[in-house]
Enzyme design. Structure first.
Site, PDB file in Angstrom:
ATOM      1  N   LYS A   1       0.933  -4.247   9.237  1.00  0.00           N
ATOM      2  CA  LYS A   1       2.172  -3.836   8.569  1.00  0.00           C
ATOM      3  C   LYS A   1       2.900  -2.879   9.497  1.00  0.00           C
ATOM      4  O   LYS A   1       2.327  -1.895   9.961  1.00  0.00           O
ATOM      5  CB  LYS A   1       1.888  -3.161   7.230  1.00  0.00           C
ATOM      6  CG  LYS A   1       3.159  -2.837   6.434  1.00  0.00           C
ATOM      7  CD  LYS A   1       2.815  -2.322   5.039  1.00  0.00           C
ATOM      8  CE  LYS A   1       4.078  -2.160   4.189  1.00  0.00           C
ATOM      9  NZ  LYS A   1       4.970  -1.092   4.655  1.00  0.00           N
TER      10      LYS A   1
ATOM     11  N   PRO B   1       0.846  -1.193   0.000  1.00  0.00           N
ATOM     12  CA  PRO B   1       0.000   0.000   0.000  1.00  0.00           C
ATOM     13  C   PRO B   1       0.884   1.245   0.000  1.00  0.00           C
ATOM     14  O   PRO B   1       1.790   1.364   0.819  1.00  0.00           O
ATOM     15  CB  PRO B   1      -0.770  -0.121   1.320  1.00  0.00           C
ATOM     16  CG  PRO B   1       0.164  -0.872   2.224  1.00  0.00           C
ATOM     17  CD  PRO B   1       0.959  -1.800   1.342  1.00  0.00           C
ATOM     18  N   MET B   2       0.638   2.166  -0.923  1.00  0.00           N
ATOM     19  CA  MET B   2       1.413   3.406  -0.983  1.00  0.00           C
ATOM     20  C   MET B   2       0.468   4.570  -1.220  1.00  0.00           C
ATOM     21  O   MET B   2      -0.245   4.610  -2.225  1.00  0.00           O
ATOM     22  CB  MET B   2       2.463   3.328  -2.092  1.00  0.00           C
ATOM     23  CG  MET B   2       3.562   2.306  -1.845  1.00  0.00           C
ATOM     24  SD  MET B   2       4.780   2.240  -3.175  1.00  0.00           S
ATOM     25  CE  MET B   2       3.838   1.321  -4.408  1.00  0.00           C
TER      26      MET B   2
ATOM     27  N   GLY C   1       6.957  -2.508  -3.328  1.00  0.00           N
ATOM     28  CA  GLY C   1       6.364  -1.191  -3.418  1.00  0.00           C
ATOM     29  C   GLY C   1       6.911  -0.357  -4.561  1.00  0.00           C
ATOM     30  O   GLY C   1       6.348  -0.313  -5.653  1.00  0.00           O
ATOM     31  N   ARG C   2       8.041   0.276  -4.323  1.00  0.00           N
ATOM     32  CA  ARG C   2       8.561   1.222  -5.316  1.00  0.00           C
ATOM     33  C   ARG C   2       8.872   0.584  -6.667  1.00  0.00           C
ATOM     34  O   ARG C   2       8.869   1.263  -7.692  1.00  0.00           O
ATOM     35  CB  ARG C   2       9.813   1.914  -4.757  1.00  0.00           C
ATOM     36  CG  ARG C   2       9.495   3.011  -3.749  1.00  0.00           C
ATOM     37  CD  ARG C   2      10.738   3.650  -3.178  1.00  0.00           C
ATOM     38  NE  ARG C   2      11.450   2.761  -2.273  1.00  0.00           N
ATOM     39  CZ  ARG C   2      12.589   3.086  -1.661  1.00  0.00           C
ATOM     40  NH1 ARG C   2      13.148   4.253  -1.895  1.00  0.00           N
ATOM     41  NH2 ARG C   2      13.170   2.233  -0.846  1.00  0.00           N
TER      42      ARG C   2
ATOM     43  N   CYS D   1       3.604   3.753   9.368  1.00  0.00           N
ATOM     44  CA  CYS D   1       3.715   5.027   8.655  1.00  0.00           C
ATOM     45  C   CYS D   1       4.417   6.072   9.516  1.00  0.00           C
ATOM     46  O   CYS D   1       4.017   6.320  10.657  1.00  0.00           O
ATOM     47  CB  CYS D   1       2.332   5.530   8.254  1.00  0.00           C
ATOM     48  SG  CYS D   1       2.376   7.147   7.435  1.00  0.00           S
TER      49      CYS D   1
ATOM     50  N   ASN E   1       9.582  -6.519   3.638  1.00  0.00           N
ATOM     51  CA  ASN E   1       9.330  -5.355   2.792  1.00  0.00           C
ATOM     52  C   ASN E   1      10.516  -4.402   2.898  1.00  0.00           C
ATOM     53  O   ASN E   1      11.056  -4.207   3.971  1.00  0.00           O
ATOM     54  CB  ASN E   1       8.025  -4.680   3.241  1.00  0.00           C
ATOM     55  CG  ASN E   1       7.763  -3.345   2.563  1.00  0.00           C
ATOM     56  OD1 ASN E   1       7.558  -2.341   3.225  1.00  0.00           O
ATOM     57  ND2 ASN E   1       7.754  -3.332   1.244  1.00  0.00           N
ATOM     58  N   GLY E   2      10.899  -3.839   1.753  1.00  0.00           N
ATOM     59  CA  GLY E   2      11.963  -2.843   1.755  1.00  0.00           C
ATOM     60  C   GLY E   2      13.056  -3.132   0.745  1.00  0.00           C
ATOM     61  O   GLY E   2      13.705  -4.173   0.802  1.00  0.00           O
TER      62      GLY E   2
END
Length: 359
Positions: free
Chosen positions: A169, A20-21, A263-264, A109, A239-240
């Site tokens: 998350k 999710p972004m 994500g990215r 976040c 993640n990352g």
């Protein structure tokens, strides 16, 4: 299904899912991604549970736009943030009514406005409240599911809805790595899945993700849930800094993670999760789109954004995507500069068609 993660991991692991972004994976972009390369599961942008309850009807309607989804995005997970149990309870009920396959709580976040509410990364400072919030979401989901099953029309139709799973998350800690205390607190509530962003809140994204912490998270899960049958264990995703599916597979193999959240890597690349015939049971395959394909999908994405969200979201959101779509081919820089000056679909369409016509 009672637990999408149990069902998915029967097929294969590691699972590859879309992160999710905010202002990136909105309804328009998620639809495009699902069409050209569907991941094993998809998350919505995070939505304020407080806002869903307290906002005016107009404000709530806008927030619900972030929870729009198409059927081809399934399994689809709604992500919420809040530090208030009463609002997270209501968010659980909303997730059930909207037909989501799961509900996730954002506890990672680092945005100040979110932390000031005691939500997002601030939850790591208050493990007991975090546990209460998880329980509240579960309770809201359970109550809403029971209500749905009791409705006369569903009883007559023989429909039975099962309780959807709750996930979290988060990060490895706030100012320092706190996995040894933070993760066990979460695991005590038995969420179906915990996704670990392999940085602290303080580090933001300024340092490389340290996947050794994901490996440790897997160990902690194994230690705490040693007596639980495998299909009931909490899944651990990492993640990352995941470059692509191949990189995700390497990281999962090295850490023992059950899945990887990307994500990215999705920027400008809706084909990231490409599979033959978009078959969810097929293996992921690397796909290199032509310049023409990239630009045509960019146009499709733009049109959908304007149709679904153009009246409530700034067109500047699409320009972030243009920087990623229009890259790596001859003439990209010049086209990109022109796109940055446009404000309408018609103008963008002319630019793209002119460019492609000149190939």
């Amino acid at each position: 299904m009672a637990n999408i993660w149990k069902e998915l991991k029967k097929l294969k692991r590691p699972l590859m899912v879309l992160a999710p972004m905010a202002d990136v994976t909105d309804a328009a972009f998620r639809h495009i991604i699902a069409k050209y390369g569907r991941p094993d599961a998809t998350w919505t942008e995070f939505v304020s549970a407080d806002g869903l309850v307290r906002a005016s009807p107009e404000g709530k309607a806008k927030l619900l736009r972030d929870l729009l989804y198409s059927e081809n995005e399934r399994p689809i997970i709604a992500q919420f943030f809040s530090s208030h149990t009463e609002y997270m309870y209501e968010a659980g009920k909303i997730a059930v009514e909207l037909g989501f396959d799961g509900a996730d709580i954002n506890m990672g976040c680092p945005v100040d406005a979110i932390e000031k509410q005691g939500a997002g990364s601030a939850m790591m400072k208050n493990p007991e409240r975090a546990k209460e919030v998880i329980r509240a979401l579960k309770k809201g989901i359970e109550d809403a599911t029971n209500e749905k099953n009791a409705r006369e029309e569903n009883v007559k139709a023989g429909k039975v809805f099962e309780v959807i799973p709750v996930s979290v998350k988060t990060r490895v800690g706030f100012n320092k790595v706190e996995l040894e205390t933070w993760l066990p607190a979460l695991l005590e509530e038995h969420p179906a899945l915990i996704t670990i962003h392999a940085r602290t809140r303080k580090e933001m994204s300024k340092v490389p993700a340290r996947w050794e912490h994901v490996a440790r998270a897997v160990e902690i899960r194994n230690e705490m849930q040693a007596g639980i049958i495998e299909e009931d264990r909490t899944l651990i995703f990492g993640n990352g800094d995941v470059l692509d599916i191949a990189d995700g597979n390497k990281k999962a193999a090295a850490t023992g993670a059950d899945g990887v959240m990307l994500g990215r890597a999705i920027f400008g690349n809706p084909w990231l999760f490409h599979r033959k015939d978009n078959n969810p049971h097929a293996d992921f395959e690397y796909y290199e789109p032509t310049t023409k394909e990239k630009l045509e999908v960019m146009l499709e994405h733009t049109k959908l954004f304007l149709e679904l969200l153009g009246d409530i979201k700034n067109f500047a959101i699409m320009k972030k995507h243009y920087k990623a779509y229009v890259n790596g081919f001859d003439g990209a820089k010049e086209l990109r500069l022109k796109l940055m000056e446009t404000e309408t679909y018609e103008a963008i369409e002319v630019l793209v068609k002119t460019f492609l016509g000149g190939e």
